[in-house]
Design a protein around this motif. Structure first.
Motif, PDB file in Angstrom:
ATOM      1  N   VAL A  89       1.377 -42.948  15.610  1.00 47.63           N
ATOM      2  CA  VAL A  89       2.287 -44.027  15.122  1.00 47.63           C
ATOM      3  C   VAL A  89       3.601 -43.749  14.338  1.00 47.63           C
ATOM      4  O   VAL A  89       4.515 -44.427  14.685  1.00 47.63           O
ATOM      5  N   MET A  90       3.697 -42.625  13.803  1.00 47.60           N
ATOM      6  CA  MET A  90       4.825 -41.983  13.240  1.00 47.60           C
ATOM      7  C   MET A  90       5.902 -41.642  14.207  1.00 47.60           C
ATOM      8  O   MET A  90       7.245 -42.008  13.886  1.00 47.60           O
ATOM      9  N   GLU A  91       5.293 -41.127  15.294  1.00 47.81           N
ATOM     10  CA  GLU A  91       6.085 -40.758  16.351  1.00 47.81           C
ATOM     11  C   GLU A  91       6.683 -41.774  17.107  1.00 47.81           C
ATOM     12  O   GLU A  91       7.860 -42.038  17.638  1.00 47.81           O
ATOM     13  N   GLN A  92       5.922 -42.727  17.656  1.00 47.85           N
ATOM     14  CA  GLN A  92       6.344 -43.961  18.367  1.00 47.85           C
ATOM     15  C   GLN A  92       6.865 -44.950  17.943  1.00 47.85           C
ATOM     16  O   GLN A  92       7.521 -45.719  18.320  1.00 47.85           O
ATOM     17  N   LYS A  93       6.822 -45.171  16.556  1.00 52.39           N
ATOM     18  CA  LYS A  93       7.576 -46.599  15.953  1.00 52.39           C
ATOM     19  C   LYS A  93       8.729 -45.884  15.258  1.00 52.39           C
ATOM     20  O   LYS A  93       8.937 -46.333  14.169  1.00 52.39           O
ATOM     21  N   LYS A  94       9.388 -44.987  15.524  1.00 48.64           N
ATOM     22  CA  LYS A  94      10.695 -44.412  14.816  1.00 48.64           C
ATOM     23  C   LYS A  94      11.901 -45.458  14.592  1.00 48.64           C
ATOM     24  O   LYS A  94      12.351 -45.505  13.770  1.00 48.64           O
ATOM     25  N   ASN A  95      11.910 -46.477  15.543  1.00 46.52           N
ATOM     26  CA  ASN A  95      13.068 -47.577  15.061  1.00 46.52           C
ATOM     27  C   ASN A  95      12.625 -48.793  14.165  1.00 46.52           C
ATOM     28  O   ASN A  95      13.290 -49.544  14.205  1.00 46.52           O
ATOM     29  N   SER A  96      11.391 -48.684  13.819  1.00 50.99           N
ATOM     30  CA  SER A  96      11.037 -49.934  13.273  1.00 50.99           C
ATOM     31  C   SER A  96      11.163 -49.924  11.705  1.00 50.99           C
ATOM     32  O   SER A  96      10.446 -50.691  10.961  1.00 50.99           O
ATOM     33  N   ARG A 100       6.910 -48.835  10.028  1.00 51.42           N
ATOM     34  CA  ARG A 100       6.090 -47.712  10.563  1.00 51.42           C
ATOM     35  C   ARG A 100       5.222 -46.816   9.634  1.00 51.42           C
ATOM     36  O   ARG A 100       4.192 -46.435   9.838  1.00 51.42           O
ATOM     37  N   TYR A 101       5.611 -46.938   8.277  1.00 48.73           N
ATOM     38  CA  TYR A 101       4.962 -46.373   7.305  1.00 48.73           C
ATOM     39  C   TYR A 101       3.528 -46.973   7.087  1.00 48.73           C
ATOM     40  O   TYR A 101       2.379 -46.613   6.948  1.00 48.73           O
ATOM     41  N   TYR A 103       2.060 -49.213   9.042  1.00 54.12           N
ATOM     42  CA  TYR A 103       1.229 -48.928  10.417  1.00 54.12           C
ATOM     43  C   TYR A 103       0.620 -47.772  10.361  1.00 54.12           C
ATOM     44  O   TYR A 103      -0.633 -47.654  10.633  1.00 54.12           O
ATOM     45  N   ALA A 104       1.259 -46.633   9.918  1.00 58.38           N
ATOM     46  CA  ALA A 104       0.630 -45.305  10.076  1.00 58.38           C
ATOM     47  C   ALA A 104      -0.373 -45.178   8.998  1.00 58.38           C
ATOM     48  O   ALA A 104      -1.751 -44.640   8.970  1.00 58.38           O
TER      49      ALA A 104
END
Length: 192
Positions: A89-96, A100-101, A103-104
């Motif tokens: 999740v931390m890799e895929q949601k870089k632009n959010s 992203r934290y 979600y992770a």
């Protein structure tokens, strides 16, 4: 990353996982899961999963397998799965941004606490619910600490904790500047 360096850092993170067993913040809350989450952030999600699985199996063996082999395998699977999804999740949601934290942490919590307690509940019944609060606190503390280290660690020193080695920047422009510097040193009359 070379295979030897990968194995060396994975082994180091497994040792940090075992050392985290002895760092009890409050009774029954320790930092055993810190290393898998940090390895998933710094190295790769699959490395974090392997560190979590192997580390928790070794911690269970070190403790004398109080939950039996099956119980400790279930905990190791849940921590490995949580670390994998946490890093993914931390890799895929870089632009959010900061979302992203959340979600992770959510996926990591569901993986470690939710899956672990469900698997233990299937094995030993309602006795598994006694570790809900300490294990929740330990999981959240480990994820927050791993995120803090990942956020605060300087980018140019990431290779020290298992990140990729820094690359030397090369290019035509740098080579041209270097040639002019060398020419200026050897032929000072041309520059005047």
């Amino acid at each position: 990353m070379s295979r030897q360096r990968l194995v060396l850092f994975a082994f180091a993170y497994i040792m940090v996982c075992i050392a985290g067993m002895g760092l009890q913040i409050i009774p029954y809350v320790n930092l055993t899961a810190f290393a898998p989450y940090l390895a998933a952030l710094i190295m790769a999600p699959i490395i974090g999963a392997l560190v979590g699985f192997i580390g928790f199996v070794m911690v269970g063996y070190w403790q004398g397998l109080p939950l039996g082999i099956a119980g400790h395998l279930m905990l190791a699977i849940s921590v490995g799965t949580a670390a994998y999804y946490f890093g993914t999740v931390m890799e895929q949601k870089k632009n959010s941004g900061w979302l992203r934290y959340a979600y992770a942490i959510g996926w990591g919590y569901i993986g470690q606490v939710g899956m672990g307690l469900f698997l233990l509940w299937c094995l030993i019944g309602d006795q598994a619910l006694t570790i809900f609060v300490p294990w929740s606190v330990a999981a959240l503390l480990a994820m927050l600490l791993a995120l803090a280290v990942d956020y605060a660690w300087p980018e140019h020193l990431r290779h020290v904790i298992g990140g990729p080695l820094p690359q030397i920047k090369v290019g035509r422009n740098r080579a041209r500047k270097r040639r002019t510097e060398v020419a200026a040193k050897h032929h000072p009359q041309k520059n005047q």
